[in-house]
Design a protein around this motif. Structure first.
Motif, PDB file in Angstrom:
ATOM      1  N   ALA A 137       7.604  -7.216  -0.363  1.00  0.00           N
ATOM      2  CA  ALA A 137       6.396  -6.842  -1.095  1.00  0.00           C
ATOM      3  C   ALA A 137       5.184  -7.622  -0.588  1.00  0.00           C
ATOM      4  CB  ALA A 137       6.603  -7.073  -2.584  1.00  0.00           C
ATOM      5  N   TRP A 138       5.364  -8.921  -0.342  1.00  0.00           N
ATOM      6  CA  TRP A 138       4.250  -9.733   0.164  1.00  0.00           C
ATOM      7  C   TRP A 138       3.842  -9.288   1.564  1.00  0.00           C
ATOM      8  CZ3 TRP A 138       6.903 -14.810  -1.727  1.00  0.00           C
ATOM      9  CH2 TRP A 138       6.539 -15.045  -3.072  1.00  0.00           C
ATOM     10  N   VAL A 139       4.813  -8.979   2.414  1.00  0.00           N
ATOM     11  CA  VAL A 139       4.486  -8.512   3.766  1.00  0.00           C
ATOM     12  C   VAL A 139       3.669  -7.232   3.683  1.00  0.00           C
ATOM     13  CG1 VAL A 139       5.465  -7.557   5.890  1.00  0.00           C
ATOM     14  CG2 VAL A 139       6.449  -9.625   4.895  1.00  0.00           C
ATOM     15  N   GLU A 140       4.068  -6.317   2.832  1.00  0.00           N
ATOM     16  CA  GLU A 140       3.323  -5.067   2.684  1.00  0.00           C
ATOM     17  C   GLU A 140       1.929  -5.330   2.127  1.00  0.00           C
ATOM     18  OE1 GLU A 140       2.157  -1.376   3.023  1.00  0.00           O
ATOM     19  OE2 GLU A 140       4.167  -1.989   3.670  1.00  0.00           O
ATOM     20  N   GLN A 141       1.829  -6.222   1.144  1.00  0.00           N
ATOM     21  CA  GLN A 141       0.534  -6.510   0.526  1.00  0.00           C
ATOM     22  C   GLN A 141      -0.453  -7.112   1.525  1.00  0.00           C
ATOM     23  OE1 GLN A 141       0.752  -9.199  -2.806  1.00  0.00           O
ATOM     24  NE2 GLN A 141      -1.468  -9.471  -2.935  1.00  0.00           N
ATOM     25  N   TYR A 142      -0.011  -8.112   2.267  1.00  0.00           N
ATOM     26  CA  TYR A 142      -0.944  -8.857   3.120  1.00  0.00           C
ATOM     27  C   TYR A 142      -1.116  -8.251   4.508  1.00  0.00           C
ATOM     28  CZ  TYR A 142      -0.929 -12.356  -0.538  1.00  0.00           C
ATOM     29  OH  TYR A 142      -1.062 -12.995  -1.767  1.00  0.00           O
ATOM     30  N   PHE A 143      -0.065  -7.641   5.053  1.00  0.00           N
ATOM     31  CA  PHE A 143      -0.160  -7.095   6.405  1.00  0.00           C
ATOM     32  C   PHE A 143      -0.322  -5.576   6.425  1.00  0.00           C
ATOM     33  CE2 PHE A 143       1.972 -11.136   7.057  1.00  0.00           C
ATOM     34  CZ  PHE A 143       1.421 -11.613   8.246  1.00  0.00           C
TER      35      PHE A 143
END
Length: 551
Positions: free
Chosen positions: A234-240
């Motif tokens: 989820a964090w990878v999708e949010q930030y990248f």
């Protein structure tokens, strides 16, 4: 207080992370990972390792000095520096401060073929690390200004002065590169670039270089360690995920070189105290059958007291304290190097004769299957040691993703190494080394040209021009407008709860002779590490024989 002169062993420590054998790694060896790709082209690799509450984050950009152009060298290394300064949502010098304040470490590096950035942080700071890396991938350009470029041009120039120009043997790779590779070959110039090219770089030049090579399409992100997979995704999708895709780029093709004749050059080194000889043979790219076999040949020829190069140069002729032979295969091509830093006052002509004697010895005596298996065991142990930490695994998974075709090549790589046969070693020796032309360099202390290898010509290393003015200094280049984002990236992510450490189970065993055994079992990689601790040291020395314990 006096201690008894003789005591039995009191303790031993055995760590069991791995079990090493001389047999090829079987199908049981595996580094588990998940790989997927974002819509913008970013390759993501996840590897779970819960042995410690830490996480490594590594981003490998498939760009090094081999992607540069003649007249525009040093750009990849320049960006290694610029990407640590600031980005649109991270103020100047905050990359280091924020990671270190969280208890982590970070750094980066540039080579001929790649640029990599990494952080190792407690698992409660993973989101912050991803926020930082995403900001410099997707939001660096607004901070690439004239002022920022001028600042980092000066930093890189000082780095070259300190780390190359004013270091013993610092110009060795420059001389070899110019002699081994023709003009225009991507390995002809150095990673750090030239003063002229850096000074001539404009803001638009470096912006264009960044746009082409530092986007998600040309990168692999690896997260390795203790994390929750769903949250990490989820964090990878949010930030990248909202970073704009970069234009596709093609991988460079092999560009092997051949020498028509041997080239001999010497350089008087202001800082060297001992003469050094390099003998360099052109070879081929990495991860080929020949590259694996050349690596084994280097070990058999130079490593250990049975090795011909060691026996001749070190033991018999006593020309140097050590000697090495190693394969340096890279993405585009490679080179096999023999390097001897001789004792002060030693003639490099004699060193070259010693190397030729070692070649003749290798051909005459050869090596046994037992020798080959011993070298394989050493290489295998070193390979597993390199991936025994989450940082080491993150590096290798990123490397294999970009250059080996898949992160899973980590398992094939060691199998290919262990599959090398004696016939393979002899084949590459005859193909690349025996009676083949080479580049030979003699670096000698200033004023000691009598030590130069016979037949060498002086290699003139041009001085860096003094007082160069940056082309960017006289240009008024407006800064770029801030890039949009779907959420407020200025807000630093909050850290999670302080992680707790779960100590591993320690088993013990006592022997009748008083030896105590302690062990910790892990199963990440097939190695065994052990140490033996004795009560002793300098306190047990007799006062009239101080130093015996050190012996």
């Amino acid at each position: 207080m006096r201690f008894p002169r003789h005591l039995p062993i009191l303790s031993a420590l055995v760590l069991l992370p791995l079990l090493s054998t001389c047999q090829p790694a079987g199908p049981d060896f595996e580094i588990a990972y998940e790989q997927y790709q974002l819509d913008n082209g970013l390759t993501v690799v996840l590897h779970e390792d819960r042995s410690d509450p830490v996480v490594a984050v590594a981003i490998l950009y498939h760009v090094g000095s081999n992607r540069e152009e003649v007249g525009k060298t040093g750009f990849a290394h320049l960006f290694e520096h610029m990407m640590f300064q600031s980005s649109q949502h991270v103020p100047e010098d905050q990359f280091f401060q924020k990671i270190q304040a969280a208890g982590g470490t970070l750094n980066g590096g540039t080579s001929n073929d790649q640029t990599i950035y990494f952080e190792v942080v407690p698992n409660n700071a993973l989101e912050m690390a991803l926020w930082l890396e995403a900001d410099r991938m997707g939001y660096l350009l607004p901070t690439v200004t004239t002022e920022a470029l001028l600042n980092q041009q000066g930093v890189v120039q000082n780095e070259k002065r300190q780390g190359v120009d004013n270091q013993p043997y610092g110009q060795t790779s420059y001389v070899i590169g110019k002699l081994l590779y023709p003009d225009g070959h991507p390995y002809n110039w150095q990673v750090i670039g030239s003063f002229e090219d850096l000074a001539n770089a404009t803001v638009e030049d470096v912006r264009d270089f960044f746009r082409k090579w530092y986007g998600p399409t040309n990168a692999t992100l690896v997260i390795a360690g203790d994390y929750d997979e769903a949250q990490a995704r989820a964090w990878v999708e949010q930030y990248f995920g909202e970073i704009a895709p970069s234009d596709p780029v093609t991988d460079p093709q092999p560009q092997n070189v051949q020498l028509a004749a041997t080239k001999r050059a010497f350089h008087e080194d202001n800082f060297a105290r001992s003469p050094e000889l390099n003998m360099v043979f052109p070879t081929g790219p990495q991860y080929t059958d020949d590259a694996y076999a050349l690596s084994m040949f280097g070990q058999l020829f130079s490593n250990g007291k049975k090795a011909p190069l060691y026996k001749v140069i070190v033991e018999e002729e006593k020309l140097a304290p050590s000697a090495s032979g190693f394969d340096g295969s890279q993405e585009i091509t490679g080179a096999f190097t023999i390097r001897v830093r001789a004792f002060p006052g030693t003639s490099l002509t004699e060193v070259e004769k010693g190397i030729n004697t070692a070649f003749a010895r290798f051909e005459e005596v050869g090596f046994t299957e037992e020798d080959l298996e011993r070298i394989k065991a050493q290489v295998e142990t070193g390979f597993y040691g390199g991936i025994s930490s989450v940082l080491g695994k993150s590096f290798q998974l990123a490397l294999y993703s970009e250059f080996g075709g898949s992160p899973g090549f980590i398992e094939e790589d060691i199998r290919n190494t262990l599959a090398v046969t004696s016939d393979d070693v002899w084949r590459v020796y005859n193909t690349y080394i025996k009676d083949k032309p080479f580049v030979l360099t003699s670096f000698v202390p200033m004023g000691q040209t009598d030590l130069v290898a016979e037949g060498s010509e002086r290699f003139v290393i041009p001085d860096d021009p003094a007082g160069l003015e940056s082309a960017a200094a006289g240009m008024q280049v407006p800064p770029l407008e801030p890039l949009p984002s779907a959420f407020d990236r200025n807000a630093e992510p909050a850290k999670g709860p302080v992680p707790s450490v779960t100590l591993p189970t320690v088993w013990t065993h006592s022997y009748a002779n008083g030896l105590q055994l302690y062990g910790i079992e892990q199963n990440e990689v097939p190695l065994v590490q052990f140490s033996l601790t004795l009560t002793g040291g300098e306190l047990r020395d007799n006062l009239d024989k101080v130093g015996v314990a050190n012996l």
